[in-house]
Write an enzyme that holds these catalytic residues in place. Structure first.
Site: not given
Length: 210
Positions: A85, A149
């Site tokens: 990410e 998250c």
């Protein structure tokens, strides 16, 4: 390198929803067995799937260890690859956590920037790990999903001026084993540390030129 610079913290999450075993914590425990090499102090933590606990735990880890890097690992039911990410988002936290809570403000840090990028170039990490012949597919994403998250990632990025990373893993057996995921984390985090070192050497050189 001073001692604090050798510290790397890697976190996984506790079970939630249909994830009665959280692949992220299994993968992180496998990584702990493998280690990151003799010159890295690796500490692992299991993070509760609760906004308020994240808000106290993440700052305490940064304060206690002053780590070189913090890598958060989470599971995504939609992931089929190990996904790096690039950034964390501040707004849009509407889903209730394990204690049926969500922040009134629906954001991580009131007044914080909308989006914070990691200082680590995830495309480079992805290319390098893929080229190393790791038998696990790796990809890059710009959306960590607006749940715990993303919330954890943004909080860490905010506290560390971007010296954090987030890795999403697929559920166990879809298609990788916990051990396979642990090996992937090891390869990925070693590349991240390598890139961090190169970036710092560059900054160091530039400071000497001026």
């Amino acid at each position: 390198m001073d001692n604090s610079n050798r510290t790397v913290i890697v976190t996984g999450f506790e079970p939630f929803g249909e994830h009665t075993v959280n692949a992220s914590w299994v993968a992180v425990q496998e990584l702990k067995k493998l280690g990151l090499g003799s010159n890295v102090d690796l500490h692992v933590y299991e993070v509760p799937v609760e906004y308020q606990k994240v808000q106290s735990l993440v700052p305490s880890l940064w304060k206690q260890y002053h780590p070189r890097l913090v890598v958060h690992v989470g599971v995504s039911g939609m992931a089929t690859t190990v996904t790096l990410e690039k950034c964390g988002r501040n707004h849009g936290y509407k889903c209730l956590d394990n204690s049926s809570f969500c922040p009134d403000s629906q954001c991580c840090i009131v007044g914080g920037p909308d989006c914070i990028n990691s200082v680590i170039d995830m495309e480079s990490v992805c290319k390098r790990v893929t080229a190393s012949g790791l038998r696990v597919a790796v990809s890059v994403s710009k959306d960590a999903g607006r749940y715990l998250c993303d919330f954890t990632y943004y909080t860490s990025l905010y506290l560390s001026q971007g010296r954090s990373a987030f890795i999403h893993v697929p559920p166990l057996g879809k298609p990788y084993s916990g051990e396979g995921l642990g090996r992937a984390l090891q390869a990925i985090i070693q590349e991240m540390l390598e890139l961090l070192e190169q970036a710092e050497e560059k900054i160091h050189c530039q400071q000497h030129i001026h």
